[in-house]
Design an enzyme around this catalytic site. Sequence first.
Site, PDB file in Angstrom:
ATOM      1  N   CYS A  99       0.807  -1.220   0.000  1.00  0.00           N
ATOM      2  CA  CYS A  99       0.000   0.000   0.000  1.00  0.00           C
ATOM      3  C   CYS A  99       0.841   1.272   0.000  1.00  0.00           C
ATOM      4  CB  CYS A  99      -0.941   0.011   1.201  1.00  0.00           C
ATOM      5  SG  CYS A  99      -2.137  -1.329   1.207  1.00  0.00           S
ATOM      6  N   HIS A 345      -9.291   3.474  -1.545  1.00  0.00           N
ATOM      7  CA  HIS A 345      -7.896   3.074  -1.324  1.00  0.00           C
ATOM      8  C   HIS A 345      -7.414   2.236  -2.508  1.00  0.00           C
ATOM      9  CE1 HIS A 345      -4.278   1.738   0.455  1.00  0.00           C
ATOM     10  NE2 HIS A 345      -4.728   0.981   1.441  1.00  0.00           N
TER      11      HIS A 345
END
Length: 391
Positions: A99, A345
């Site tokens: 991420c 996200h």
Amino acid sequence: MSTADRAPVVVAARRTPIGTAGGALRGATVDELAAPVLRALLADVGHPVDGSPARVAGVPVADVLLGNVFGPGGNPARVAALRAGLGEQVPGMTVDRQCASGLAAILAAATAVRAGDGEAYLAGGVESASTAPHRHWPGGDRYTRAPFAPAELGDPDMGPAADVVAAKAGISRQRQDAFAARSHSRAVRAQADGTFDAELVPVAGLGADQRPRPGFTPERLARFRPAFTPDGTATAANSCGVNDGAAAVLVVSERVRRALGVPGLALAAAATRGCDPNLLGLGAVPAMTEVLHGVDTRSASAAPGPPDTVEFTEAFAGQALACLDAAGVDEHTASPDGGAIALGHPWGASGAVLVVRLFSHLVRARRGRTGLSALSSGGGLGVAARWEVVS
């Protein structure tokens, strides 16, 4: 060239709207998402792509660095650079720090500028959960995610790990829902006010972020059931979504920034750190602590006070609050226009989205002079960067 002339500065920052997986961007591959963003960055500094080798203020674009987590392989950064028409001479490198990949790519570009390897880099991240190929282990078992750590050390899925982190930090369900409701309301307000418009590059017919929706109050969020563990506090409403999108910035030397005559965001400090992979959501804490409260080794002086703007990837409300608390950051200052809980996200792009948002706050809107971008990622990793406006 002097050390000061080689200081890395972000002078342009753009992103696509963030789409919901399976939604408006479901047919766009990673290179198709990233290419228009790369072109927009050069146009923003007066160097539109015209088929010749990409240059900025007479300096060639040295590389394109893009983070990506679940793409098709084959170096999507190079594919995107070619699709964008930057010229065959411009290479590309794809970065995977899970991420944190988008922010890691930007910091890698900044390091290259500081080292004198080049003076202009396009860097960021991209993710298309919608078009990510299905993978299988030999024997036919479905490959659902990469290992974050050796199984014998502990390799929990992110959702259950977020519940553990929230419990250990004493973050109540009520506080998580209030934090998430604030993220949703801020994003809805910012979208209605046109706050995001200048940073967006429409793609595949989508001109606005898909996820923000009005009406998410703490009382409404309280009705959602735990999403990952029976007694957990993370829910579908106080956690991020699964999303598609791309974000990138143009990183140049201070010498090139002066030649362009534009303001920018100078990288003041950065850190990448690790923690126990069983508590993977806390990886940002040591990185944030280093850049906020440590010593700037380049100036041998104490780090400055609290940043004017903080952009932190809200993977899960409880996890985000645990990190902010531990690093001494006021939760109310984080993600002033909503974060990943409200906007989404897109894994490989999310770290770059943080820098794009900081650029909009600090450079476009002139709302302060200092900023922090930070997030945790799989395997117990964290990346943080402190930025200062220069003009």
